[in-house]
Design a protein around this motif. Structure first.
Motif, mmCIF file in Angstrom:
data_model
loop_
_atom_site.group_PDB
_atom_site.id
_atom_site.type_symbol
_atom_site.label_atom_id
_atom_site.label_comp_id
_atom_site.label_asym_id
_atom_site.label_seq_id
_atom_site.Cartn_x
_atom_site.Cartn_y
_atom_site.Cartn_z
ATOM 1 N N ALA A 140 6.625 8.177 9.858
ATOM 2 C CA ALA A 140 7.187 6.843 9.635
ATOM 3 C C ALA A 140 6.916 5.912 10.811
ATOM 4 N N SER A 141 6.658 6.472 11.982
ATOM 5 C CA SER A 141 6.370 5.635 13.145
ATOM 6 C C SER A 141 4.967 5.036 13.081
ATOM 7 N N GLU A 142 4.116 5.571 12.215
ATOM 8 C CA GLU A 142 2.737 5.094 12.110
ATOM 9 C C GLU A 142 2.424 4.466 10.758
ATOM 10 N N ALA A 191 1.608 7.826 -7.674
ATOM 11 C CA ALA A 191 0.633 7.261 -6.742
ATOM 12 C C ALA A 191 1.369 6.584 -5.588
ATOM 13 N N VAL A 192 0.950 6.897 -4.365
ATOM 14 C CA VAL A 192 1.591 6.346 -3.171
ATOM 15 C C VAL A 192 0.525 5.736 -2.272
ATOM 16 N N LEU A 193 0.782 4.510 -1.815
ATOM 17 C CA LEU A 193 -0.105 3.840 -0.867
ATOM 18 C C LEU A 193 0.550 3.880 0.510
ATOM 19 N N PHE A 194 -0.158 4.440 1.487
ATOM 20 C CA PHE A 194 0.324 4.489 2.862
ATOM 21 C C PHE A 194 -0.439 3.444 3.677
ATOM 22 N N ILE A 195 0.298 2.531 4.307
ATOM 23 C CA ILE A 195 -0.299 1.447 5.089
ATOM 24 C C ILE A 195 0.099 1.629 6.548
#
Length: 208
Positions: A140-142, A191-195
């Motif tokens: 979560a920090s990135e 579906a998950v988008l990680f930004i």
């Protein structure tokens, strides 16, 4: 000019139907070479294609001659031509997340093992059933997690009476909480988008 360079070849059904495949498309304006790779191997190529790629405003998949019937696990666009060795390595690490999950699950196997410091976004598809908690392995920090969509995986209308899919932070890691009820024992694709966090403000300002 509205003209463009193109190479094409009719694919056999056995090339793609019923299985995951890795496609890569390259263009070298300096040499005029365009190439298509299937699962790390050269599948088709052409020469004399030296028109520059400029003023591109959108990218479409499966349109023009017909719609694409299938799923996309990863999509990446580079500003340089990748070598066949690089494409082969990407093909090996970009395995879609298709392992069924029924409880709290460690999904680290769905994350690329290559260096991700230069990737502003990552797209993942998880297959779930019941009420699992998916451990994504994303810090979560990135990263910031966004639910990009879900699909029952069946053409018939789903029978879920209650459906909640929510990203949460536990122990500094993004996890996906799923509450799927009355789903008739069907698996769902989430579906998950990680930004990357340093890109979130940039993307928000772009869409304002």
């Amino acid at each position: 000019s509205t003209s463009f360079d193109r190479i094409e070849q009719l694919a056999q059904i056995s090339d793609f139907k019923g299985k995951w495949n890795h496609w890569a498309f390259t263009k070298n304006v300096a040499t005029g070479e365009m190439k298509i790779y299937l699962n790390g191997s050269l599948w088709h190529s052409g020469t004399g294609k030296d028109q520059e790629l400029s003023q591109i405003t959108q990218v479409k998949l499966g349109c023009g001659y017909g719609f694409y019937e299938g799923k996309v696990a990863h999509l990446r666009i580079y500003d340089r031509v990748l070598s066949q060795e690089e494409i082969d390595e990407l093909m090996k690490v970009n395995q879609p997340a298709t392992t069924p999950t029924t409880g709290e699950t460690d999904a680290t196997s769905t994350t690329d093992e290559t260096d991700i410091t230069q990737k502003p976004m990552e797209y993942r598809i998880y297959q779930v059933k019941g009420n699992p908690t998916i451990k994504t392995g994303y810090s979560a920090s990135e990263w910031t997690a966004v639910i990009a969509g879900f699909n029952s995986g069946a053409k018939q209308k789903h029978k879920a009476s209650a459906l909640t899919i929510m990203p949460v932070v536990e122990d500094e890691e993004w996890k996906i909480k799923c509450d799927l009820k009355d789903t008739d024992d069907r698996y769902w694709d989430v579906a998950v988008l990680f930004i990357r966090n340093n890109m979130v403000n940039t993307i928000s300002n772009f869409y304002r």
